[in-house]
Design a protein around this motif. Structure first.
Motif, PDB file in Angstrom:
ATOM      1  N   MET A 193      23.101  80.246 -31.439  1.00 44.95           N
ATOM      2  CA  MET A 193      24.099  80.993 -31.851  1.00 44.95           C
ATOM      3  C   MET A 193      25.716  80.348 -31.872  1.00 44.95           C
ATOM      4  N   LYS A 194      25.828  80.678 -30.435  1.00 47.55           N
ATOM      5  CA  LYS A 194      27.125  80.208 -29.937  1.00 47.55           C
ATOM      6  C   LYS A 194      27.431  78.853 -30.414  1.00 47.55           C
ATOM      7  N   LYS A 195      26.718  77.896 -30.124  1.00 44.13           N
ATOM      8  CA  LYS A 195      26.910  76.494 -30.807  1.00 44.13           C
ATOM      9  C   LYS A 195      27.298  76.306 -32.083  1.00 44.13           C
ATOM     10  N   LYS A 196      26.504  76.983 -32.928  1.00 49.41           N
ATOM     11  CA  LYS A 196      26.971  77.118 -34.318  1.00 49.41           C
ATOM     12  C   LYS A 196      28.069  77.840 -34.607  1.00 49.41           C
ATOM     13  N   VAL A 197      28.610  78.756 -33.947  1.00 41.32           N
ATOM     14  CA  VAL A 197      29.905  79.386 -34.246  1.00 41.32           C
ATOM     15  C   VAL A 197      30.996  78.356 -33.896  1.00 41.32           C
ATOM     16  N   LEU A 198      30.760  77.540 -32.686  1.00 43.07           N
ATOM     17  CA  LEU A 198      31.696  76.686 -32.064  1.00 43.07           C
ATOM     18  C   LEU A 198      31.799  75.336 -33.143  1.00 43.07           C
ATOM     19  N   ASN A 199      30.830  75.070 -33.692  1.00 41.84           N
ATOM     20  CA  ASN A 199      30.701  74.126 -34.756  1.00 41.84           C
ATOM     21  C   ASN A 199      31.340  74.420 -35.696  1.00 41.84           C
ATOM     22  N   VAL A 200      31.362  75.546 -36.412  1.00 42.56           N
ATOM     23  CA  VAL A 200      31.935  75.953 -37.603  1.00 42.56           C
ATOM     24  C   VAL A 200      33.551  76.047 -37.052  1.00 42.56           C
ATOM     25  N   ILE A 209      35.129  72.655 -37.019  1.00 49.65           N
ATOM     26  CA  ILE A 209      35.339  71.928 -38.348  1.00 49.65           C
ATOM     27  C   ILE A 209      36.436  72.605 -38.923  1.00 49.65           C
ATOM     28  N   ILE A 210      36.595  73.798 -38.789  1.00 54.23           N
ATOM     29  CA  ILE A 210      37.878  74.361 -39.584  1.00 54.23           C
ATOM     30  C   ILE A 210      39.030  73.804 -38.824  1.00 54.23           C
ATOM     31  N   PHE A 211      39.035  73.823 -37.527  1.00 56.04           N
ATOM     32  CA  PHE A 211      39.979  73.124 -36.631  1.00 56.04           C
ATOM     33  C   PHE A 211      40.433  71.952 -36.902  1.00 56.04           C
ATOM     34  N   GLY A 212      39.476  70.797 -37.045  1.00 57.65           N
ATOM     35  CA  GLY A 212      39.407  69.645 -37.159  1.00 57.65           C
ATOM     36  C   GLY A 212      40.132  69.427 -38.812  1.00 57.65           C
ATOM     37  N   ILE A 227      37.113  65.617 -33.680  1.00 63.01           N
ATOM     38  CA  ILE A 227      36.859  66.915 -33.411  1.00 63.01           C
ATOM     39  C   ILE A 227      35.577  67.209 -34.443  1.00 63.01           C
ATOM     40  N   LEU A 228      35.720  66.689 -35.551  1.00 57.53           N
ATOM     41  CA  LEU A 228      34.579  67.192 -36.781  1.00 57.53           C
ATOM     42  C   LEU A 228      33.207  66.872 -36.329  1.00 57.53           C
ATOM     43  N   ILE A 230      36.637  74.474 -27.047  1.00 50.08           N
ATOM     44  CA  ILE A 230      36.005  73.008 -27.045  1.00 50.08           C
ATOM     45  C   ILE A 230      35.946  72.334 -25.735  1.00 50.08           C
ATOM     46  N   ILE A 231      37.129  72.365 -25.119  1.00 49.41           N
ATOM     47  CA  ILE A 231      37.314  71.728 -23.938  1.00 49.41           C
ATOM     48  C   ILE A 231      36.444  72.384 -22.854  1.00 49.41           C
TER      49      ILE A 231
END
Length: 125
Positions: A1-8, A11-14, A67-68, A112-113
């Motif tokens: 779940m944590k990985k999915k949130v970071l991915n989303v 993507i928004i950040f990118g 970052i995407l 991310i870092i």
């Protein structure tokens, strides 16, 4: 779940970075009319150095694209880190009304870092 949130969030950040970078070249976002005088002065000074705005735009664009994708996300974070320091300092000293958003964006960058710390530690060995 944590990985999915970071991915989303990544993507928004990118996409946010890509949008900001493209706007440095194409100028499609209108400049707000109610910008503080100090921020207007900073923007004018920033644009006087002809190569600086394209350089920042390129860093935002490249970093946003990197970052995407999870495989290149660590490199993208390094590319945009100096730009993000400028964003944070600008909102801290010149335009504090945007500080909350800048801190949220910084939290995403720091996450991310942190999640890619093993890749950075290899550089220090």
């Amino acid at each position: 779940m944590k990985k999915k949130v970071l991915n989303v969030l990544s993507i928004i950040f990118g996409l946010l970075l890509i949008n900001g970078g493209l706007d440095k070249f194409l100028h499609y976002m209108p400049v707000p009319e109610d910008l503080p005088a100090a921020l207007q002065a900073d923007n004018l000074a920033f644009m006087e150095i002809e190569w600086l705005m394209p350089l920042v735009g390129f860093a935002e664009l490249l970093g946003g694209i990197l970052i995407l994708f999870p495989k290149t996300r660590a490199l993208g974070a390094l590319v945009v880190f100096p730009v993000m320091i400028g964003v944070l300092l600008t909102h801290f000293f010149v335009a504090p009304e945007g500080l909350v958003i800048a801190l949220i964006i910084w939290a995403i960058l720091l996450w991310i870092i942190f999640e890619n710390r093993s890749k950075y530690l290899k550089l220090l060995e």
